[in-house]
Structure formats: structure tokens, C-alpha cells
Design a protein around this motif. Structure first.
Motif, PDB file in Angstrom:
ATOM      1  N   ALA A 167      43.215  30.023  30.468  1.00 28.41           N
ATOM      2  CA  ALA A 167      42.701  29.620  31.770  1.00 28.41           C
ATOM      3  C   ALA A 167      42.470  30.836  32.660  1.00 28.41           C
ATOM      4  N   VAL A 168      41.314  30.848  33.310  1.00 26.26           N
ATOM      5  CA  VAL A 168      40.940  31.958  34.187  1.00 26.26           C
ATOM      6  C   VAL A 168      40.427  31.400  35.514  1.00 26.26           C
ATOM      7  N   HIS A 169      40.860  31.973  36.602  1.00 23.13           N
ATOM      8  CA  HIS A 169      40.306  31.657  37.920  1.00 23.13           C
ATOM      9  C   HIS A 169      39.556  32.889  38.418  1.00 23.13           C
ATOM     10  N   LYS A 170      38.287  32.683  38.774  1.00 17.99           N
ATOM     11  CA  LYS A 170      37.450  33.800  39.227  1.00 17.99           C
ATOM     12  C   LYS A 170      36.996  33.555  40.653  1.00 17.99           C
ATOM     13  N   LEU A 171      37.198  34.563  41.487  1.00 22.73           N
ATOM     14  CA  LEU A 171      36.831  34.467  42.895  1.00 22.73           C
ATOM     15  C   LEU A 171      35.943  35.638  43.275  1.00 22.73           C
ATOM     16  N   LYS A 172      34.771  35.346  43.833  1.00 20.77           N
ATOM     17  CA  LYS A 172      33.890  36.372  44.372  1.00 20.77           C
ATOM     18  C   LYS A 172      34.010  36.342  45.892  1.00 20.77           C
ATOM     19  N   PHE A 173      34.258  37.486  46.489  1.00 23.41           N
ATOM     20  CA  PHE A 173      34.417  37.522  47.934  1.00 23.41           C
ATOM     21  C   PHE A 173      33.973  38.883  48.464  1.00 23.41           C
ATOM     22  N   ALA A 174      33.635  38.920  49.736  1.00 21.65           N
ATOM     23  CA  ALA A 174      33.129  40.148  50.361  1.00 21.65           C
ATOM     24  C   ALA A 174      33.908  40.423  51.637  1.00 21.65           C
ATOM     25  N   PRO A 175      34.957  41.218  51.578  1.00 20.87           N
ATOM     26  CA  PRO A 175      35.719  41.544  52.796  1.00 20.87           C
ATOM     27  C   PRO A 175      34.816  42.201  53.837  1.00 20.87           C
ATOM     28  N   ALA A 176      34.949  41.753  55.065  1.00 23.25           N
ATOM     29  CA  ALA A 176      34.073  42.257  56.136  1.00 23.25           C
ATOM     30  C   ALA A 176      34.221  43.745  56.350  1.00 23.25           C
ATOM     31  N   ASP A 177      35.421  44.286  56.114  1.00 27.49           N
ATOM     32  CA  ASP A 177      35.657  45.701  56.379  1.00 27.49           C
ATOM     33  C   ASP A 177      35.488  46.567  55.136  1.00 27.49           C
ATOM     34  N   TYR A 178      34.900  45.992  54.103  1.00 25.68           N
ATOM     35  CA  TYR A 178      34.667  46.764  52.873  1.00 25.68           C
ATOM     36  C   TYR A 178      33.178  46.994  52.635  1.00 25.68           C
ATOM     37  N   GLY A 179      32.353  45.978  52.857  1.00 23.93           N
ATOM     38  CA  GLY A 179      30.914  46.163  52.749  1.00 23.93           C
ATOM     39  C   GLY A 179      30.331  45.930  51.370  1.00 23.93           C
ATOM     40  N   ARG A 180      31.181  45.573  50.399  1.00 23.82           N
ATOM     41  CA  ARG A 180      30.706  45.269  49.062  1.00 23.82           C
ATOM     42  C   ARG A 180      31.414  44.003  48.569  1.00 23.82           C
ATOM     43  N   ARG A 181      30.812  43.391  47.553  1.00 17.50           N
ATOM     44  CA  ARG A 181      31.450  42.220  46.983  1.00 17.50           C
ATOM     45  C   ARG A 181      32.517  42.628  45.977  1.00 17.50           C
ATOM     46  N   LEU A 182      33.654  42.003  46.052  1.00 16.58           N
ATOM     47  CA  LEU A 182      34.720  42.177  45.078  1.00 16.58           C
ATOM     48  C   LEU A 182      34.849  40.914  44.242  1.00 16.58           C
ATOM     49  N   VAL A 183      35.343  41.086  43.052  1.00 13.10           N
ATOM     50  CA  VAL A 183      35.622  39.955  42.168  1.00 13.10           C
ATOM     51  C   VAL A 183      37.090  40.010  41.777  1.00 13.10           C
ATOM     52  N   ALA A 184      37.773  38.893  41.920  1.00 16.40           N
ATOM     53  CA  ALA A 184      39.159  38.775  41.474  1.00 16.40           C
ATOM     54  C   ALA A 184      39.208  37.788  40.314  1.00 16.40           C
ATOM     55  N   GLU A 185      39.861  38.182  39.236  1.00 18.34           N
ATOM     56  CA  GLU A 185      40.068  37.284  38.098  1.00 18.34           C
ATOM     57  C   GLU A 185      41.561  37.189  37.827  1.00 18.34           C
ATOM     58  N   LEU A 186      42.064  35.967  37.808  1.00 17.39           N
ATOM     59  CA  LEU A 186      43.466  35.733  37.473  1.00 17.39           C
ATOM     60  C   LEU A 186      43.510  35.042  36.113  1.00 17.39           C
ATOM     61  N   TRP A 187      44.038  35.756  35.132  1.00 21.36           N
ATOM     62  CA  TRP A 187      44.195  35.212  33.788  1.00 21.36           C
ATOM     63  C   TRP A 187      45.637  34.735  33.637  1.00 21.36           C
ATOM     64  N   THR A 188      45.803  33.458  33.319  1.00 19.38           N
ATOM     65  CA  THR A 188      47.133  32.878  33.163  1.00 19.38           C
ATOM     66  C   THR A 188      47.350  32.529  31.694  1.00 19.38           C
ATOM     67  N   TYR A 189      48.282  33.210  31.076  1.00 16.88           N
ATOM     68  CA  TYR A 189      48.553  33.029  29.657  1.00 16.88           C
ATOM     69  C   TYR A 189      49.508  31.850  29.448  1.00 16.88           C
ATOM     70  N   PRO A 190      49.485  31.242  28.268  1.00 13.73           N
ATOM     71  CA  PRO A 190      50.301  30.048  28.035  1.00 13.73           C
ATOM     72  C   PRO A 190      51.795  30.219  28.279  1.00 13.73           C
ATOM     73  N   ASP A 191      52.299  31.450  28.198  1.00 15.11           N
ATOM     74  CA  ASP A 191      53.723  31.670  28.435  1.00 15.11           C
ATOM     75  C   ASP A 191      54.045  31.871  29.921  1.00 15.11           C
ATOM     76  N   GLY A 192      53.017  31.731  30.765  1.00 16.62           N
ATOM     77  CA  GLY A 192      53.215  31.878  32.202  1.00 16.62           C
ATOM     78  C   GLY A 192      52.942  33.266  32.742  1.00 16.62           C
ATOM     79  N   SER A 193      52.761  34.255  31.880  1.00 18.07           N
ATOM     80  CA  SER A 193      52.444  35.604  32.348  1.00 18.07           C
ATOM     81  C   SER A 193      51.020  35.634  32.887  1.00 18.07           C
TER      82      SER A 193
END
Length: 265
Positions: free
Chosen positions: A176-202
């Protein structure tokens, strides 16, 4: 890669990085966040988890990861509210040694991934893959080859070890992966965050941004400064999503006994 990171590389390594970047189509700058810092990083960057898109990623390899050892990654991905895709990836890759027949395949792209203290170049060929066929392959109801286009199968055949057929690969995942695209106002570029959750909870939280090859070093310096200023530890040990997933599921497959997890042919 920033000037600080470049200073830690040898002259030979720096020359190699510059050569790889010149031969690539794009650069992706990445940093993984230690899980103990995950919540503080989410708060510092004002990420909204409710805006994240759910994904499900599955890899295919032999139980002893023969493809991975030969620099071939075979992957499929389901995407919430969108069509999924499949990918054949070659990594590491030298852009100067890519045959014209491969480089000119429609959709084939070359990218340099740069992270604190390191870099790697890869070539990928992506194709659309519907939810139903991905689920059928994962469940063993359809052969693995059905996920891939003619061009993808040809790329696989040209680079996979002799005798390792697509339809004989084991299913590693899904994850399972959660992907978030966001653009912090004080950064000026788009960032991408991906959270990978492994079956053991890591978990692995990765932050990234893409840029053209011409602006790679400038964007890297700006991104490092921005993330460091938000408390992100740029010196933390880096974790790679794919390698971690492959090792996890290969070990799980080995523990479950012979014949488990193989896709039907």
C-alpha cells in the motif's frame, strides 16, 4: 545533489554524475525521512493526509531476486480513481550505452535519481494497465505477460537473464502506498510525498521533486535548504522503497515455502 554532497564525492564520482545527468531526460531529487521523524515532517511541511491518493504496487521477480541482481525491475501499479500502469525499468543504466533501438522506443525515458550522498540512472518503459488485469495477475488467474505491451516484453527479453521468463516470475506484494502532491507557498515548487506501508507495519516516507537536467544543481541546493529549514534531517540514512519492498516480499516468500507466490502461467 547539492554542493555539500558533491564535495563528499570523489572527482571521478562527480564526473560520472555530471555525465549521467547530461544524458538523461529528467532528474528526480529524493530524500527519505526516518520513521521517527515522520510525524514531525508531515506537520512541518503542512501535508494533508486526506488529500493523498491511494496506490497499490506489486513487483515481479524470481524468489531469489535474480532480476534485481541484473538491474531489471518489473512492476505494476493500481491507482485510486485512475487507470493503473506497468513498468519495465533498467537500473543502473549508462545513457551513453543505450542502443538507439531502445532509446527511440516511444515512451522510453531516462532519469537520474539523486539522493543525499548518491545517485543512480535508470531507464523506464511504462504502459497503461487496467485494474482488472492487474488483480487477475496478482491472483494467479492470468499470466504476467498480459500486463505488458509488445515493446515492454521486447525490452525485458533484451535485458533479463537468459531463461528467466515473465510468466515464471513470482508475485512480490502488493504494498500500500499513499501519494501526495503539494506545493508549499514558501518553496515555489511542487513536492511529492510517498508513504510506503509494508505488511509488518514498517514505513518509508520519501519526499521528492522533479526538474530538468539544466536546473538540477540549483533546484537541489534550494530543496536542501528548504527541507533543512523545516527540520528534515538531510543526513539521515537513506532507505530505498523498491529495494526494501523486494527484500521484504522475497523473505516472506521464502518463509512460506516452495511454490508460494508464483504467478500462474
Amino acid at each position: 545533489m547539492t554542493s555539500d554532497e558533491a564535495s563528499r564525492l570523489s572527482s571521478e564520482q562527480l564526473a560520472q554524475a555530471l555525465r549521467l545527468v547530461r544524458g538523461a531526460d529528467s532528474v528526480e531529487l529524493k530524500v527519505s525521512v526516518p520513521d521517527v521523524d515522520r510525524r514531525s515532517a508531515i506537520a512541518a511541511l503542512e501535508m494533508d493526509p486526506l488529500e493523498a491518493q491511494m496506490r497499490q504496487v506489486v513487483f515481479f521477480d524470481t524468489p531469489d531476486l535474480t532480476l534485481n541482481q541484473h538491474g531489471v525491475v518489473v512492476r505494476a501499479r493500481r491507482i485510486q480513481r485512475k487507470s493503473g500502469d506497468s513498468v519495465i525499468k533498467l537500473r543502473p543504466l549508462d545513457p551513453e550505452r543505450i542502443p538507439d533501438a531502445t532509446r527511440n522506443v516511444p515512451g522510453f525515458s531516462v532519469e537520474v535519481d539523486a539522493m543525499p550522498g548518491g545517485f543512480v540512472c535508470s531507464g523506464s518503459l511504462k504502459a497503461a494497465a487496467g485494474d482488472s488485469i492487474i488483480k487477475d495477475v496478482v491472483a494467479g488467474r492470468s499470466p504476467v505477460r498480459k500486463l505488458f505491451s509488445k515493446d515492454q516484453r521486447a525490452l525485458y527479453a533484451a535485458h533479463a537473464p537468459a531463461g528467466v521468463k515473465l510468466d515464471e516470475l513470482a508475485v512480490l506484494g502488493p504494498i500500500a502506498v499513499h501519494k501526495l502532491k503539494f506545493a508549499p507557498a514558501d518553496y515555489g515548487r511542487r513536492l511529492v510525498a510517498e508513504l510506503w506501508t509494508y505488511p509488518d507495519g514498517s514505513r518509508i516516507l520519501e519526499l521528492s521533486t522533479k526538474c530538468s537536467i539544466d536546473e538540477a544543481f540549483q533546484v537541489a541546493a534550494e530543496t536542501r535548504a528548504y527541507l533543512s529549514g523545516r527540520g528534515i534531517n538531510m543526513l539521515a540514512e537513506q532507505q530505498t522503497k523498491t529495494q526494501t519492498a523486494l527484500r521484504f516480499f522475497a523473505e516472506e516468500l521464502a518463509a512460506s515455502g516452495p511454490g508460494s507466490g508464483a504467478a500462474a502461467s
